[in-house]
Write a protein that holds these residues in place. Structure first.
Motif, PDB file in Angstrom:
ATOM      1  N   ASP A  19      37.432 102.636 113.260  1.00 18.24           N
ATOM      2  CA  ASP A  19      36.815 101.668 112.353  1.00 18.24           C
ATOM      3  C   ASP A  19      35.304 101.819 112.317  1.00 18.24           C
ATOM      4  O   ASP A  19      34.681 101.697 111.255  1.00 18.24           O
ATOM      5  N   ARG A  23      33.183 102.723 108.972  1.00 20.82           N
ATOM      6  CA  ARG A  23      32.161 101.800 108.480  1.00 20.82           C
ATOM      7  C   ARG A  23      30.825 102.524 108.300  1.00 20.82           C
ATOM      8  O   ARG A  23      30.125 102.343 107.298  1.00 20.82           O
ATOM      9  N   ASP A  26      31.096 104.766 105.267  1.00 17.29           N
ATOM     10  CA  ASP A  26      31.127 103.966 104.048  1.00 17.29           C
ATOM     11  C   ASP A  26      29.732 103.508 103.652  1.00 17.29           C
ATOM     12  O   ASP A  26      29.394 103.432 102.468  1.00 17.29           O
TER      13      ASP A  26
END
Length: 487
Positions: A19, A23, A26
């Motif tokens: 994750d 992140r 992104d």
């Protein structure tokens, strides 16, 4: 790392599934992303640098936060080198994600692929043959073939420049044995009107099915040139071919097919040569120079501009001379030569001041007016402002505002690029309110265009919106950019 390799990338699936890494990717927080890749992926800074075609020093400055990644080309290299799927990093699916495609299939064959480009003679019959091959390829291209075409990189350096030497030689006569043709002036006028309409269509941003329509029209011109037309008719047909090929090049570029765009540019140059139109040939070379600039090849771009200026020295009107000077200025700005940049920009303004009525020059250069000069000058000052915002950002913004005041949304790509440039100027000088307002306007305008070129420029705003503690309005802009760039 070779972007066409078919072996798995250096990152294990469990690393890409983290994750925290997702992140960071992104948000284009590459300082965090590289640190996580080093920690969990077991890659040293040197291996990251080699994979992404960066220097170890550059990777080090990114990881320490003293340098940010803002170039869409560098982001693509990171995606390809580390095998990070496009959707994780704000890109369309990368060509290598089609795992069922063999590496030799990634690049569709170019016309005359068995020969070096400079081995194809600069004769009208050879030009018609290139056009026939290229249009046939485009008309049968399906979605999968279009995806493979994205993998084709534009030719650069000596292989490109040496292949264009034939532009300097006089056009040869077409001595093929052909059946008589009966095309008249009226039919050619209709073809010229169609080419003009397609060119305007292309300037508003487009590709895909639109390019198929252009390729279909090109095929009709090739068929007409397979017959022996009157000399004046034949010259005009090659002029139509040149303009249609130039439009197809722009459309291919807009959907990210760099090599196919270059193939069409070279066809346009050969067609202009066959038709004896040195002015449009210079315009094509200017387009090729712009492509090199977008691919961070300013020295190649400058060589192409000089070739254009040399070839049209006795025929170019004021607007064409002005446009060529702005391409020269663009290359000089990218080479960090501000004094030479200002000289070339001044020459562009001087040339344009001598421009008279639009009907004294070809229609295709009519777009180059005071607004266009202001826009391209502002864009080039923005290039300089990225390294020295205190000196150049306000100057860039002033020129871009002039362009926005003098042209409207009908300018298509130019209008969108003005808003993107103005937003970046505001980010550079720390004007958060202006940056948010201009970015929202840029997203609004860009969403109405099918232009990959505009999307690529828009992606350069994204890194300015990333970081801890950014204002809510900037975070909202980041969301809007992400939504547009991933659709």
């Amino acid at each position: 790392m070779d972007a066409n390799a078919t072996t798995p990338g250096p990152l294990a699936p469990e690393v890409l599934d983290r994750d925290d890494l997702r992140r960071a990717l992104d948000e284009h927080d590459f300082a965090a992303a590289f640190s996580l890749i080093k920690k969990w992926g077991g890659l040293s800074q040197n291996r990251i640098a080699a994979a992404c075609q960066l220097t170890p020093g550059k990777v080090s400055t990114i990881m320490t936060g003293s340098s940010r990644v803002t170039s869409i080309e560098v982001i693509r290299r990171i995606s390809d080198g580390l095998r990070i799927p496009g959707h994780l990093i704000g890109l369309a699916p990368r060509p290598w994600e089609c795992t069922d495609t063999a590496p030799e299939q990634l690049q569709p064959p170019s016309p005359h692929s068995g020969k070096a480009e400079d081995a194809v003679p600069w004769r009208p019959d050879a030009t018609s043959g290139i056009a026939a091959d290229l249009t046939r390829s485009d008309l049968v291209m399906d979605r999968r073939a279009a995806t493979r075409a994205l993998a084709g990189a534009a030719v650069t350096g000596a292989p490109l420049l040496d292949a264009l030497d034939g532009w300097r030689t006089p056009a040869a006569a077409d001595d093929r044995a052909r059946r008589p043709g009966r095309l008249g002036a009226r039919e050619v006028e209709e073809l010229e009107a169609t080419a003009r309409a397609f060119r305007q269509w292309g300037r508003s941003g487009g590709g895909g099915l639109r390019r198929k329509a252009v390729a279909g029209q090109l095929a009709e011109v090739v068929a007409a040139l397979d017959e022996h037309q009157a000399p004046a008719i034949e010259r005009r047909l090659y002029g139509v071919m040149a303009q249609l090929a130039g439009t197809a090049a722009s459309m291919a570029w807009d959907v990210g097919q760099q090599r196919r765009a270059q193939d069409y540019y070279r066809l346009a140059l050969r067609a202009a040569h066959a038709g004896g139109d040195s002015r449009f040939g210079a315009n094509v070379l200017a387009g090729m120079a712009r492509q090199m600039l977008y691919n961070d090849r300013p020295h190649d771009a400058l060589e192409l501009v000089r070739l254009a200026q040399d070839g049209a020295r006795h025929t170019a009107g004021p607007r064409l001379r002005a446009m060529l000077h702005t391409r020269e200025a663009w290359a000089l700005a990218r080479m960090d030569r501000p004094s030479s940049f200002h000289r070339a920009t001044g020459q562009a303004a001087e040339a344009l001041s001598n421009a008279g009525r639009l009907d004294n020059e070809p229609y295709w250069i009519g777009y180059f007016d005071g607004a266009e000069l202001a826009g391209v000058t502002g864009g080039r000052l923005l290039d300089l402002a990225r390294n020295d915002p205190r000196t150049y950002a306000d100057q860039a913004a002033g020129h871009i505002r002039t362009a926005l005041d003098q042209r409207n949304a009908e300018a298509g790509r130019g209008h969108a690029l003005d808003w993107i440039g103005l937003a970046e100027c505001a980010f550079l000088i720390g004007d958060t309110v202006g940056a948010v307002d201009h970015s929202r306007r840029a997203v609004e305008v860009a969403s109405c265009l099918r232009s990959g070129r505009v999307r690529a420029q828009l992606a350069q705003l994204y890194p300015y919106t990333v970081g801890d503690g950014v204002p809510r309005a900037v975070a909202d802009v980041r969301g809007s950019l992400r939504t547009l760039l991933t659709t």
